[in-house]
Scaffold this motif. Sequence first.
Motif, PDB file in Angstrom:
ATOM      1  N   VAL A 163       0.853  -1.186   0.000  1.00  0.00           N
ATOM      2  CA  VAL A 163       0.000   0.000   0.000  1.00  0.00           C
ATOM      3  C   VAL A 163       0.888   1.235   0.000  1.00  0.00           C
ATOM      4  O   VAL A 163       1.763   1.388   0.857  1.00  0.00           O
ATOM      5  CB  VAL A 163      -0.919   0.025   1.229  1.00  0.00           C
ATOM      6  N   VAL A 164       0.678   2.112  -0.976  1.00  0.00           N
ATOM      7  CA  VAL A 164       1.444   3.347  -1.070  1.00  0.00           C
ATOM      8  C   VAL A 164       0.618   4.475  -0.448  1.00  0.00           C
ATOM      9  O   VAL A 164      -0.475   4.789  -0.915  1.00  0.00           O
ATOM     10  CB  VAL A 164       1.780   3.680  -2.537  1.00  0.00           C
ATOM     11  N   VAL A 165       1.147   5.065   0.632  1.00  0.00           N
ATOM     12  CA  VAL A 165       0.461   6.153   1.327  1.00  0.00           C
ATOM     13  C   VAL A 165       1.106   7.466   0.903  1.00  0.00           C
ATOM     14  O   VAL A 165       2.252   7.744   1.238  1.00  0.00           O
ATOM     15  CB  VAL A 165       0.531   5.975   2.851  1.00  0.00           C
ATOM     16  N   ARG A 166       0.355   8.241   0.149  1.00  0.00           N
ATOM     17  CA  ARG A 166       0.854   9.519  -0.352  1.00  0.00           C
ATOM     18  C   ARG A 166       0.419  10.650   0.577  1.00  0.00           C
ATOM     19  O   ARG A 166      -0.395  10.434   1.490  1.00  0.00           O
ATOM     20  CB  ARG A 166       0.325   9.757  -1.765  1.00  0.00           C
ATOM     21  N   PRO A 167       0.932  11.868   0.396  1.00  0.00           N
ATOM     22  CA  PRO A 167       0.493  12.984   1.234  1.00  0.00           C
ATOM     23  C   PRO A 167      -1.022  13.164   1.169  1.00  0.00           C
ATOM     24  O   PRO A 167      -1.648  12.943   0.133  1.00  0.00           O
ATOM     25  CB  PRO A 167       1.217  14.181   0.619  1.00  0.00           C
ATOM     26  N   GLY A 168      -1.617  13.543   2.291  1.00  0.00           N
ATOM     27  CA  GLY A 168      -3.057  13.754   2.338  1.00  0.00           C
ATOM     28  C   GLY A 168      -3.719  13.120   3.547  1.00  0.00           C
ATOM     29  O   GLY A 168      -4.845  13.469   3.886  1.00  0.00           O
ATOM     30  N   TYR A 169      -3.004  12.194   4.213  1.00  0.00           N
ATOM     31  CA  TYR A 169      -3.597  11.524   5.371  1.00  0.00           C
ATOM     32  C   TYR A 169      -4.003  12.517   6.455  1.00  0.00           C
ATOM     33  O   TYR A 169      -5.064  12.382   7.068  1.00  0.00           O
ATOM     34  CB  TYR A 169      -2.623  10.500   5.944  1.00  0.00           C
ATOM     35  N   ALA A 190     -16.007  10.228  -0.352  1.00  0.00           N
ATOM     36  CA  ALA A 190     -15.770   9.785   1.021  1.00  0.00           C
ATOM     37  C   ALA A 190     -15.203  10.937   1.824  1.00  0.00           C
ATOM     38  O   ALA A 190     -14.472  11.780   1.315  1.00  0.00           O
ATOM     39  CB  ALA A 190     -14.802   8.609   1.048  1.00  0.00           C
ATOM     40  N   THR A 191     -15.550  10.962   3.100  1.00  0.00           N
ATOM     41  CA  THR A 191     -14.968  11.905   4.052  1.00  0.00           C
ATOM     42  C   THR A 191     -13.890  11.191   4.846  1.00  0.00           C
ATOM     43  O   THR A 191     -14.137  10.121   5.416  1.00  0.00           O
ATOM     44  CB  THR A 191     -16.034  12.449   5.020  1.00  0.00           C
ATOM     45  N   HIS A 192     -12.696  11.757   4.882  1.00  0.00           N
ATOM     46  CA  HIS A 192     -11.574  11.151   5.593  1.00  0.00           C
ATOM     47  C   HIS A 192     -11.328  11.867   6.916  1.00  0.00           C
ATOM     48  O   HIS A 192     -11.352  13.097   6.981  1.00  0.00           O
ATOM     49  CB  HIS A 192     -10.308  11.217   4.736  1.00  0.00           C
ATOM     50  N   ARG A 193     -11.100  11.062   7.976  1.00  0.00           N
ATOM     51  CA  ARG A 193     -10.672  11.586   9.275  1.00  0.00           C
ATOM     52  C   ARG A 193      -9.440  10.821   9.721  1.00  0.00           C
ATOM     53  O   ARG A 193      -9.449   9.594   9.763  1.00  0.00           O
ATOM     54  CB  ARG A 193     -11.776  11.416  10.329  1.00  0.00           C
ATOM     55  N   PRO A 194      -8.368  11.536  10.077  1.00  0.00           N
ATOM     56  CA  PRO A 194      -7.206  10.831  10.632  1.00  0.00           C
ATOM     57  C   PRO A 194      -7.599  10.062  11.889  1.00  0.00           C
ATOM     58  O   PRO A 194      -8.600  10.376  12.550  1.00  0.00           O
ATOM     59  CB  PRO A 194      -6.221  11.966  10.950  1.00  0.00           C
ATOM     60  N   LEU A 199     -10.984   8.654  16.835  1.00  0.00           N
ATOM     61  CA  LEU A 199     -11.055   8.133  18.198  1.00  0.00           C
ATOM     62  C   LEU A 199     -11.569   9.189  19.175  1.00  0.00           C
ATOM     63  O   LEU A 199     -12.339   8.880  20.092  1.00  0.00           O
ATOM     64  CB  LEU A 199      -9.682   7.621  18.633  1.00  0.00           C
ATOM     65  N   HIS A 200     -11.157  10.435  18.994  1.00  0.00           N
ATOM     66  CA  HIS A 200     -11.644  11.508  19.857  1.00  0.00           C
ATOM     67  C   HIS A 200     -13.150  11.698  19.707  1.00  0.00           C
ATOM     68  O   HIS A 200     -13.834  12.069  20.667  1.00  0.00           O
ATOM     69  CB  HIS A 200     -10.926  12.822  19.533  1.00  0.00           C
TER      70      HIS A 200
END
Length: 235
Positions: A163-169, A190-194, A199-200
């Motif tokens: 899996v290649v994780v690019r900037p944006g996380y 999709a909506t992304h949440r780190p 967890l918060h």
Amino acid sequence: MSGKGGPMATAAAYDEIADWYEREFLGVTDTGHEDPLGLGDLIGELLGEGTGMCLEIGCGTGIHAARVRALGRTPVGVDFSAGMLRHASGRLPVARADAERLPFRDGSVPAVIAVMVHTDMPGYPAVLREVARVLRPGGVFVHIGVHPCFCGGFADRSDPDVVVVRPGYLDGHWTTDSWTDRGVRDKVGATHRPLPELLHAFLDAGLTPERFAESGGPTPVVLAAKTRSAGRKPE
């Protein structure tokens, strides 16, 4: 399910793909459907056996109802897409409703699940507050969703072994970017949440985490959590 521009926007998007989602994406047949991510096992492990209602928010086509019933619970589903509910209605009792405004009384539901839907809900923290509101004291909520660290517009999963994780996380955002055009996200977004933000959101809603699990591999696709509402645990 809620989406960019509110639940109406995502409901319309899912209405358009409901038949494809049921027939091709899920691969539902007369004998059931494949479960390559082990979602049914996660429901069994984290929700566990019990009695009474189990509310599924964002129930979609209702494919998890049989697994919930096998645990002794009574599945009930809510979703905002009429197209998805058309398929779900034969599998469990359903209601068309916004997950941020659940049609249930305070403290009336013993168990709630959300399976692979939190990225459809830009207001997921508000959804979790609604979950906490309707849960009985000590009631259980099980979240099963795409893994925020390894899935999203920033992640290229075209090679299943790498899996290649690019900037944006770190950028919480809504996007239709996807490594494949054969999935859902390029169609509805999709909506992304780190991870810390997700967890918060549990903690801020008053839901206390008890257990966590991952599935899919070799790099996890799914992150799941079992939480409880405030109050004494059920006997």
